[in-house]
Write a protein that holds these residues in place. Structure first.
Motif, PDB file in Angstrom:
ATOM      1  N   ASP A  14       0.672  -1.404  -0.047  1.00 62.16           N
ATOM      2  CA  ASP A  14       0.186   0.066  -0.027  1.00 62.16           C
ATOM      3  C   ASP A  14       0.734   1.067  -0.114  1.00 62.16           C
ATOM      4  O   ASP A  14       0.408   2.458   0.206  1.00 62.16           O
ATOM      5  N   VAL A  45       1.322  14.131  -2.361  1.00 67.03           N
ATOM      6  CA  VAL A  45       0.029  13.502  -1.695  1.00 67.03           C
ATOM      7  C   VAL A  45       0.721  12.203  -0.654  1.00 67.03           C
ATOM      8  O   VAL A  45      -0.214  11.891   0.030  1.00 67.03           O
ATOM      9  N   ALA A  50      -3.030   4.161  -2.883  1.00 67.33           N
ATOM     10  CA  ALA A  50      -4.357   5.082  -3.208  1.00 67.33           C
ATOM     11  C   ALA A  50      -4.345   6.423  -3.461  1.00 67.33           C
ATOM     12  O   ALA A  50      -5.178   6.796  -4.365  1.00 67.33           O
ATOM     13  N   ALA A  51      -3.790   7.174  -2.558  1.00 66.70           N
ATOM     14  CA  ALA A  51      -3.562   8.591  -2.763  1.00 66.70           C
ATOM     15  C   ALA A  51      -2.773   8.828  -4.245  1.00 66.70           C
ATOM     16  O   ALA A  51      -3.103   9.731  -4.621  1.00 66.70           O
ATOM     17  N   ARG A  53      -2.502   7.057  -6.763  1.00 61.31           N
ATOM     18  CA  ARG A  53      -3.300   6.452  -7.929  1.00 61.31           C
ATOM     19  C   ARG A  53      -4.519   7.523  -7.945  1.00 61.31           C
ATOM     20  O   ARG A  53      -4.605   8.060  -9.304  1.00 61.31           O
ATOM     21  N   GLU A  54      -5.020   8.190  -7.117  1.00 62.89           N
ATOM     22  CA  GLU A  54      -6.084   9.229  -7.084  1.00 62.89           C
ATOM     23  C   GLU A  54      -5.378  10.405  -7.981  1.00 62.89           C
ATOM     24  O   GLU A  54      -5.984  11.118  -8.635  1.00 62.89           O
ATOM     25  N   HIS A  55      -4.184  10.858  -7.293  1.00 62.56           N
ATOM     26  CA  HIS A  55      -3.537  11.995  -7.644  1.00 62.56           C
ATOM     27  C   HIS A  55      -3.139  11.695  -9.377  1.00 62.56           C
ATOM     28  O   HIS A  55      -3.192  12.987 -10.077  1.00 62.56           O
ATOM     29  N   GLY A  57      -4.801  10.225 -11.307  1.00 62.32           N
ATOM     30  CA  GLY A  57      -6.172   9.644 -12.210  1.00 62.32           C
ATOM     31  C   GLY A  57      -6.190   8.452 -12.507  1.00 62.32           C
ATOM     32  O   GLY A  57      -6.759   7.969 -13.430  1.00 62.32           O
ATOM     33  N   LYS A  58      -5.554   7.266 -11.709  1.00 63.44           N
ATOM     34  CA  LYS A  58      -5.426   6.018 -12.217  1.00 63.44           C
ATOM     35  C   LYS A  58      -6.514   5.115 -11.331  1.00 63.44           C
ATOM     36  O   LYS A  58      -6.727   5.349 -10.132  1.00 63.44           O
TER      37      LYS A  58
END
Length: 58
Positions: A14, A45, A50-51, A53-55, A57-58
Motif C-alpha cells: 500500500d 500526496v 491509493a493517494a 493513484r487518485e492524484h 487519475g489512475k
C-alpha cells in the motif's frame, strides 16, 4: 532506513517507495508514468498507493 524485504504484506503493497530502484520500476510500470511523475505525485500526496493513484487519475 533500508527497506526490510522480510516484512511484506498489505502495508508494504500500500506504499510507494521511490527510494528503492525495484519499487520505482514496479510502480512506474504499474501506473504507466515516468519516474519523475511518480516522484512528484508522492511528494504532493504522500506515499500511500491509493493517494498516488487518485492524484494521477489512475
Amino acid at each position: 532506513m533500508a527497506d526490510d524485504k522480510t516484512k511484506t504484506g498489505a502495508a508494504d503493497r500500500d506504499r510507494v517507495n521511490v527510494n528503492e530502484d525495484y519499487e520505482l520500476q514496479y510502480w512506474t510500470k504499474a501506473l504507466g508514468v515516468s519516474a519523475d511523475e511518480l516522484r512528484a505525485a508522492v511528494k504532493a500526496v504522500g506515499p500511500t498507493a491509493a493517494a498516488v493513484r487518485e492524484h494521477l487519475g489512475k
